[in-house]
Design a protein around this motif. Structure first.
Motif, PDB file in Angstrom:
ATOM      1  N   ALA A 384      13.175  84.826  87.676  1.00  0.00           N
ATOM      2  CA  ALA A 384      13.313  85.924  88.651  1.00  0.00           C
ATOM      3  C   ALA A 384      12.197  85.818  89.695  1.00  0.00           C
ATOM      4  CB  ALA A 384      13.238  87.261  87.926  1.00  0.00           C
ATOM      5  N   PRO A 385      12.538  85.616  90.973  1.00  0.00           N
ATOM      6  CA  PRO A 385      11.522  85.326  91.990  1.00  0.00           C
ATOM      7  C   PRO A 385      10.522  86.454  92.218  1.00  0.00           C
ATOM      8  CG  PRO A 385      13.743  85.453  92.981  1.00  0.00           C
ATOM      9  CD  PRO A 385      13.912  85.600  91.502  1.00  0.00           C
ATOM     10  N   GLY A 386      10.932  87.690  91.941  1.00  0.00           N
ATOM     11  CA  GLY A 386      10.058  88.821  92.250  1.00  0.00           C
ATOM     12  C   GLY A 386       8.779  88.897  91.437  1.00  0.00           C
ATOM     13  N   THR A 423       0.816 108.429  85.072  1.00  0.00           N
ATOM     14  CA  THR A 423       1.141 107.041  84.712  1.00  0.00           C
ATOM     15  C   THR A 423       2.647 106.813  84.817  1.00  0.00           C
ATOM     16  OG1 THR A 423       1.159 107.644  82.384  1.00  0.00           O
ATOM     17  CG2 THR A 423      -0.859 106.725  83.217  1.00  0.00           C
ATOM     18  N   GLN A 424       3.425 107.813  84.458  1.00  0.00           N
ATOM     19  CA  GLN A 424       4.884 107.624  84.539  1.00  0.00           C
ATOM     20  C   GLN A 424       5.347 107.499  85.997  1.00  0.00           C
ATOM     21  OE1 GLN A 424       6.890 110.525  82.040  1.00  0.00           O
ATOM     22  NE2 GLN A 424       6.073 109.616  80.162  1.00  0.00           N
ATOM     23  N   VAL A 425       4.760 108.312  86.867  1.00  0.00           N
ATOM     24  CA  VAL A 425       5.120 108.211  88.297  1.00  0.00           C
ATOM     25  C   VAL A 425       4.751 106.806  88.819  1.00  0.00           C
ATOM     26  CG1 VAL A 425       4.516 109.048  90.612  1.00  0.00           C
ATOM     27  CG2 VAL A 425       5.000 110.687  88.769  1.00  0.00           C
ATOM     28  N   ALA A 426       3.556 106.364  88.445  1.00  0.00           N
ATOM     29  CA  ALA A 426       3.101 105.043  88.920  1.00  0.00           C
ATOM     30  C   ALA A 426       4.023 103.933  88.413  1.00  0.00           C
ATOM     31  CB  ALA A 426       1.669 104.793  88.453  1.00  0.00           C
ATOM     32  N   LEU A 427       4.323 103.968  87.119  1.00  0.00           N
ATOM     33  CA  LEU A 427       5.121 102.876  86.538  1.00  0.00           C
ATOM     34  C   LEU A 427       6.560 102.923  87.050  1.00  0.00           C
ATOM     35  CD1 LEU A 427       3.710 102.779  82.888  1.00  0.00           C
ATOM     36  CD2 LEU A 427       3.091 101.332  84.827  1.00  0.00           C
ATOM     37  N   ASP A 428       7.063 104.125  87.266  1.00  0.00           N
ATOM     38  CA  ASP A 428       8.408 104.246  87.823  1.00  0.00           C
ATOM     39  C   ASP A 428       8.461 103.551  89.196  1.00  0.00           C
ATOM     40  OD1 ASP A 428      11.075 105.365  87.531  1.00  0.00           O
ATOM     41  OD2 ASP A 428      10.544 106.654  89.223  1.00  0.00           O
ATOM     42  N   GLU A 429       7.431 103.794  89.985  1.00  0.00           N
ATOM     43  CA  GLU A 429       7.385 103.154  91.307  1.00  0.00           C
ATOM     44  C   GLU A 429       7.257 101.629  91.176  1.00  0.00           C
ATOM     45  OE1 GLU A 429       4.996 105.432  94.147  1.00  0.00           O
ATOM     46  OE2 GLU A 429       4.449 103.509  95.075  1.00  0.00           O
ATOM     47  N   THR A 431       8.581  99.751  89.065  1.00  0.00           N
ATOM     48  CA  THR A 431       9.862  99.082  88.748  1.00  0.00           C
ATOM     49  C   THR A 431      10.657  98.790  90.022  1.00  0.00           C
ATOM     50  OG1 THR A 431      11.014 101.185  88.299  1.00  0.00           O
ATOM     51  CG2 THR A 431      10.041 100.049  86.413  1.00  0.00           C
ATOM     52  N   ASN A 432      10.241  99.372  91.146  1.00  0.00           N
ATOM     53  CA  ASN A 432      10.860  98.991  92.426  1.00  0.00           C
ATOM     54  C   ASN A 432      10.077  97.891  93.137  1.00  0.00           C
ATOM     55  OD1 ASN A 432      12.922 100.942  92.291  1.00  0.00           O
ATOM     56  ND2 ASN A 432      11.448 102.519  92.906  1.00  0.00           N
ATOM     57  N   LEU A 434       8.231  95.287  91.278  1.00  0.00           N
ATOM     58  CA  LEU A 434       8.581  94.090  90.499  1.00  0.00           C
ATOM     59  C   LEU A 434      10.037  94.238  90.068  1.00  0.00           C
ATOM     60  CD1 LEU A 434       5.355  93.811  88.274  1.00  0.00           C
ATOM     61  CD2 LEU A 434       5.922  92.458  90.305  1.00  0.00           C
ATOM     62  N   PRO A 435      10.735  93.127  89.835  1.00  0.00           N
ATOM     63  CA  PRO A 435      12.174  93.219  89.533  1.00  0.00           C
ATOM     64  C   PRO A 435      12.420  93.644  88.082  1.00  0.00           C
ATOM     65  CG  PRO A 435      11.489  90.926  89.555  1.00  0.00           C
ATOM     66  CD  PRO A 435      10.270  91.730  89.904  1.00  0.00           C
ATOM     67  N   LEU A 436      12.057  94.874  87.767  1.00  0.00           N
ATOM     68  CA  LEU A 436      12.115  95.333  86.377  1.00  0.00           C
ATOM     69  C   LEU A 436      13.373  96.150  86.093  1.00  0.00           C
ATOM     70  CD1 LEU A 436       8.358  96.366  86.105  1.00  0.00           C
ATOM     71  CD2 LEU A 436       9.418  94.302  85.188  1.00  0.00           C
ATOM     72  N   GLY A 437      13.895  96.796  87.116  1.00  0.00           N
ATOM     73  CA  GLY A 437      15.081  97.636  86.893  1.00  0.00           C
ATOM     74  C   GLY A 437      14.659  99.044  86.500  1.00  0.00           C
TER      75      GLY A 437
END
Ligand code: SUG
Length: 446
Positions: A384-386, A423-429, A431-432, A434-437
């Motif tokens: 995955a290139p991202g 931390t949840q707000v940060a990690l949610d962001e 996922t946009n 890095l190509p995490l979904g």
């Protein structure tokens, strides 16, 4: 076949702190309850990645895990909203709470053991997620690490991603930190050296020996390595007891070169001989030993001389050592490095010092922060290139860290329920970015 070694660094997570969780890791014990600087920690890590890229080396990034690990706390019986779970755990089970908060997935060298496709009988690149079962806080990493590696390497025809070995004392596995590879070049068939601290049910060292021979052999079988090109070496008990809780605290290998402390292995002569025999027709191994008279085990552990990255900078004849700045500050270690690189025809001909002090205070140097994955051009194209760092991703990650990470985390701050939302707000962001979904993190799946 031509291939390239890519360093995938673990991005330091927003809850980076010093909890003294790792017995046998002297820095972790020494810095327990010190005020941590998560923003600096993450920016230091990104600066290292950018520096490697600027040297012409391919660089990737792996995401932090969800911490505090609310799902795990729920499995231990805590209930309510995520904030309530955290507040209750913090009040009633502080030791468990700090375990659930550890940002230790940053040390990507412990994420998995990697075998390049040139070494594997089925021609695939294999990755075995480490169970990290010795330390409770690290045992929590395997599931999310597997998810990340599957996102990075989704094509099963090219990549064999294996889940962690059963988490039991007999199969204790710490991933690439206890594994070294030597080869003529990244893409050539190599010798894989598995370094273990004990056998299942075998004698104990004073500090925990985190890797068993049985785990090493299981990984080699899964990766379909040949016996003729695999080597198993016992760590010296005195090295573990001096604070070398992973082999990569006293040794590092790259291409034909093995750089190690005199007291790293129980049977150095046996290791040299076996590597020499198995390398016949492939490459001429070069062993660079650091004598205890020049750098004691104590200086090796406190400076992290061997937790350096050994890299082939494009165009350079000799290898470059990417060492922590603590080596420069240690008279004996820095004098050794100066002499080593000045020698005529030195195998290691240059040093670059990097600043990863926040990570170092938990026992994680430059080499701990990265997982090396050798990929052929076709494998890289299938990944995955991202996850690969470029200028834009570097800038975006820095801005993301500046926006979300606290400057300081003192022990008294850790129980704050706001930390869960932050931390949840940060990690949610993330996922946009890095190509995490949008279902990568457990909190996104409830
Ligand atoms: O597993 N420290 C990590 C450091 C890992 C270093 N990795 C390699 N050598 N490859 C460990 O001991 C300390 C966390 C704390 O105490 O807060 C910690 O987990």
């Amino acid at each position: 076949m031509s291939a390239e070694e890519i360093n995938f660094d673990g991005l330091v997570g927003p809850t980076h702190n010093y909890a003294g969780l790792s017995e046998g890791n002297l820095a972790s014990a020494r810095n327990k309850d010190r005020i941590a600087r998560p923003r600096d920690a993450a920016l230091q890590g990104i600066a290292k990645m950018k520096r490697m890229r600027a040297m012409g080396l391919a660089q990737g990034v792996l995401p932090p895990h969800e911490r505090p690990n609310i799902g795990w706390l729920r499995s231990l019986g805590f209930a309510g909203s995520d904030r309530e779970v955290w507040a209750r755990a913090w009040e009633t089970e502080p030791t468990i709470a700090r375990t659930a908060l550890a940002a230790s997935a940053m040390w990507a060298a412990n994420a998995a053991t990697i075998s390049p496709s040139a070494d594997c009988a089925d021609g695939r690149l294999h990755a075995s997620v480490a169970n990290l079962q010795t330390m409770l806080h690290r045992l929590l990493e395997a599931e999310q690490t597997e998810r990340a590696l599957r996102r990075l390497m989704p094509d099963e025809a090219r990549f064999g991603v294996h889940g962690a070995l059963p988490p039991h004392d007999a199969l204790s596995d710490e991933g690439a930190a206890n594994h070294m590879r030597m080869a003529a070049s990244a893409g050539a068939p190599g010798i894989e050296i598995f370094v273990y601290g004990r056998e299942a049910h075998g004698a104990r060292t004073q500090f925990p020996a985190r890797q068993t021979l049985e785990a090493c052999r299981a990984v080699a079988r899964r990766h379909r390595l040949s016996d003729g090109r695999s080597v198993y070496a016992l760590q010296a008990a005195e090295a573990i007891d001096a604070g070398a809780f992973h082999n990569d605290v006293v040794a590092v290998a790259h291409e034909r070169v093995l750089f190690h402390h005199q007291d790293a292995f129980a049977d150095k002569a046996g290791l040299y001989a076996e590597v020499g025999t198995k390398a016949v027709g492939l490459f001429e191994p070069v062993f660079v030993e650091v004598p205890r008279a020049a750098v004691s085990l104590g200086d090796a552990v406190s400076s992290y001389l061997f937790n350096s990255q050994l890299v082939s900078v494009p165009g350079a004849k000799a290898l470059t050592l990417i060492a922590p700045s603590e080596v420069r500050e240690n008279n004996r270690a820095s004098a050794f490095v100066r002499e080593m690189i000045a020698a005529p025809d030195a195998a290691i001909g240059a040093v670059e010092y990097v600043e990863v002090r926040e990570s170092m205070r938990n026992g994680g140097g430059p080499a701990c922060l990265r997982l090396r994955i050798v990929m052929t051009a076709a494998e890289r194209a299938a990944a995955a290139p991202g996850f690969f760092l470029d200028d834009a991703l570097g800038r975006t990650l820095e801005a993301w860290v500046r926006k979300h990470y606290r400057e300081e985390l003192a022990p008294g701050d850790l129980g704050d329920p706001a930390l869960v939302d932050e931390t949840q707000v940060a990690l949610d962001e993330l996922t946009n970015i890095l190509p995490l979904g949008s279902d990568f993190y457990p909190f996104q799946r409830v």
